[in-house]
Design a protein around this motif. Structure first.
Motif, short mmCIF file in Angstrom:
data_model
loop_
_atom_site.label_atom_id
_atom_site.label_comp_id
_atom_site.label_asym_id
_atom_site.label_seq_id
_atom_site.Cartn_x
_atom_site.Cartn_y
_atom_site.Cartn_z
N TYR A 166 0.83 -1.20 0.00
CA TYR A 166 0.00 0.00 0.00
C TYR A 166 0.87 1.25 0.00
CZ TYR A 166 -3.73 -3.26 0.67
OH TYR A 166 -4.60 -4.30 0.49
N ASN A 167 1.87 1.23 -0.83
CA ASN A 167 2.77 2.35 -0.99
C ASN A 167 2.65 2.84 -2.43
OD1 ASN A 167 5.01 4.13 -0.49
ND2 ASN A 167 5.77 2.65 0.99
N HIS A 168 3.49 3.73 -2.84
CA HIS A 168 3.45 4.22 -4.22
C HIS A 168 4.84 4.09 -4.83
CE1 HIS A 168 5.51 7.83 -2.83
NE2 HIS A 168 4.67 7.83 -1.82
N PRO A 169 4.94 4.02 -6.15
CA PRO A 169 6.26 3.94 -6.77
C PRO A 169 7.14 5.09 -6.29
CG PRO A 169 4.56 3.55 -8.40
CD PRO A 169 3.86 4.01 -7.15
N GLY A 170 8.36 4.76 -5.93
CA GLY A 170 9.27 5.76 -5.38
C GLY A 170 9.13 5.94 -3.88
N GLY A 171 8.20 5.21 -3.28
CA GLY A 171 7.99 5.32 -1.83
C GLY A 171 9.04 4.55 -1.06
N ARG A 172 8.91 4.60 0.26
CA ARG A 172 9.87 3.95 1.14
C ARG A 172 9.16 3.21 2.26
NH1 ARG A 172 10.99 8.95 0.94
NH2 ARG A 172 10.75 9.33 3.14
N VAL A 173 9.79 2.13 2.70
CA VAL A 173 9.38 1.41 3.90
C VAL A 173 10.62 1.26 4.76
CG1 VAL A 173 8.53 -0.77 4.85
CG2 VAL A 173 7.55 0.12 2.73
N ARG A 174 10.49 1.68 6.00
CA ARG A 174 11.60 1.59 6.95
C ARG A 174 11.16 0.76 8.14
NH1 ARG A 174 12.90 6.22 10.60
NH2 ARG A 174 14.31 5.26 12.07
N VAL A 175 11.90 -0.31 8.41
CA VAL A 175 11.63 -1.17 9.56
C VAL A 175 12.74 -0.91 10.57
CG1 VAL A 175 11.26 -3.54 10.35
CG2 VAL A 175 10.67 -2.91 7.99
N ARG A 176 12.34 -0.58 11.78
CA ARG A 176 13.32 -0.25 12.82
C ARG A 176 12.98 -1.02 14.09
NH1 ARG A 176 17.07 3.54 14.01
NH2 ARG A 176 17.17 4.34 16.14
N ILE A 177 14.00 -1.60 14.69
CA ILE A 177 13.83 -2.32 15.96
C ILE A 177 14.69 -1.63 17.01
CG2 ILE A 177 14.10 -4.50 17.18
CD1 ILE A 177 14.01 -5.86 14.44
N GLU A 178 14.03 -1.32 18.11
CA GLU A 178 14.72 -0.79 19.29
C GLU A 178 14.22 -1.58 20.48
OE1 GLU A 178 15.34 3.60 19.57
OE2 GLU A 178 13.85 3.59 17.94
N GLY A 179 15.09 -2.33 21.09
CA GLY A 179 14.69 -3.15 22.22
C GLY A 179 13.66 -4.18 21.81
N ARG A 180 12.47 -4.10 22.40
CA ARG A 180 11.36 -5.02 22.08
C ARG A 180 10.29 -4.34 21.24
NH1 ARG A 180 12.52 -5.62 27.32
NH2 ARG A 180 10.77 -4.34 27.91
N THR A 227 9.06 -0.85 14.63
CA THR A 227 8.31 0.22 13.98
C THR A 227 8.47 0.08 12.48
OG1 THR A 227 8.81 1.66 15.86
CG2 THR A 227 7.95 2.71 13.88
N VAL A 228 7.35 0.06 11.77
CA VAL A 228 7.35 -0.03 10.30
C VAL A 228 6.67 1.24 9.78
CG1 VAL A 228 6.61 -1.35 8.29
CG2 VAL A 228 7.22 -2.55 10.41
N VAL A 229 7.44 2.04 9.05
CA VAL A 229 6.94 3.31 8.52
C VAL A 229 6.91 3.22 7.01
CG1 VAL A 229 7.36 5.80 8.38
CG2 VAL A 229 7.96 4.55 10.47
N ASN A 230 5.77 3.60 6.41
CA ASN A 230 5.73 3.66 4.95
C ASN A 230 5.30 5.06 4.51
OD1 ASN A 230 2.92 3.91 4.77
ND2 ASN A 230 2.59 1.86 3.98
N THR A 231 5.52 5.34 3.24
CA THR A 231 5.23 6.66 2.68
C THR A 231 4.07 6.58 1.71
OG1 THR A 231 6.86 6.28 0.94
CG2 THR A 231 7.62 7.44 2.91
N GLY A 232 3.13 5.72 1.97
CA GLY A 232 1.99 5.53 1.09
C GLY A 232 1.04 6.71 1.10
N PRO A 233 -0.13 6.52 0.52
CA PRO A 233 -1.12 7.59 0.47
C PRO A 233 -1.63 7.94 1.87
CG PRO A 233 -2.07 5.55 -0.34
CD PRO A 233 -0.60 5.30 -0.11
N PRO A 234 -2.21 9.12 2.03
CA PRO A 234 -2.74 9.51 3.34
C PRO A 234 -3.81 8.53 3.83
CG PRO A 234 -2.65 11.40 1.89
CD PRO A 234 -2.34 10.20 1.05
N VAL A 235 -3.79 8.28 5.13
CA VAL A 235 -4.78 7.41 5.78
C VAL A 235 -5.44 8.22 6.87
CG1 VAL A 235 -5.16 5.26 7.05
CG2 VAL A 235 -3.35 5.37 5.31
N PRO A 236 -6.74 8.50 6.74
CA PRO A 236 -7.42 9.25 7.80
C PRO A 236 -7.38 8.48 9.13
CG PRO A 236 -8.78 9.14 5.82
CD PRO A 236 -7.63 8.19 5.62
N ALA A 237 -7.08 9.17 10.20
CA ALA A 237 -6.96 8.53 11.52
C ALA A 237 -8.22 7.75 11.90
CB ALA A 237 -6.65 9.58 12.58
#
Length: 145
Positions: free
Chosen positions: A56-70, A73-83
């Protein structure tokens, strides 16, 4: 279970799908702490969350997976998602758009399955909208007993 090793495995498995969609996929671990849980189920959980971020991202987008302790966090740059739409994403067969013929594959089970696996491991799986679009999905495991 080693979260860093599982994350490396999952991101390697999804690298081709990310490249096909022209989505950058990176993973990093800082002081990853082992967690208790079923190795196969937790791999499925991580796969579902990362695949969702790529899919659910767009061409040229990014996904970053980060682990700190336990915490993962997975961050993507896809389209806006209303809260107000985020809770429905964790319900089976629900997607952000109701159009079942949308070009994005999937049937709305990735995040609900991930949430069920997280719950079975006493972990919290949450999502928040990104400021420029996309989602930040956070998985927090409890301390080992």
């Amino acid at each position: 279970m080693d979260l860093a090793a599982t994350t490396r495995l999952v991101t390697a498995e999804l690298a081709a799908a990310a490249a096909e969609r022209r989505v950058g996929l990176t993973a990093e671990a800082e002081d990853a702490t082992p967690v208790r849980g079923d190795r196969i189920l937790l791999r499925h959980l991580m796969t579902n969350v990362v695949r969702n971020a790529v899919q659910y991202n767009h061409p040229g987008g990014r996904v970053r997976v980060r682990i700190e302790g336990r915490t993962v966090t997975v961050v993507n740059t896809g389209p806006p998602v209303p809260a107000d739409k985020i809770p429905a994403l964790f319900e089976p067969f629900r997607r952000l758009t109701p159009d079942r013929t949308a070009p994005t594959p999937g049937n709305g089970l990735g995040l609900p399955v991930a949430a069920s696996i997280a719950e079975a491991h006493a972990a919290a799986l949450t999502a928040t909208p990104g400021p420029q679009g996309g989602l930040t999905v956070t998985l927090r495991f409890p301390p080992a007993p």
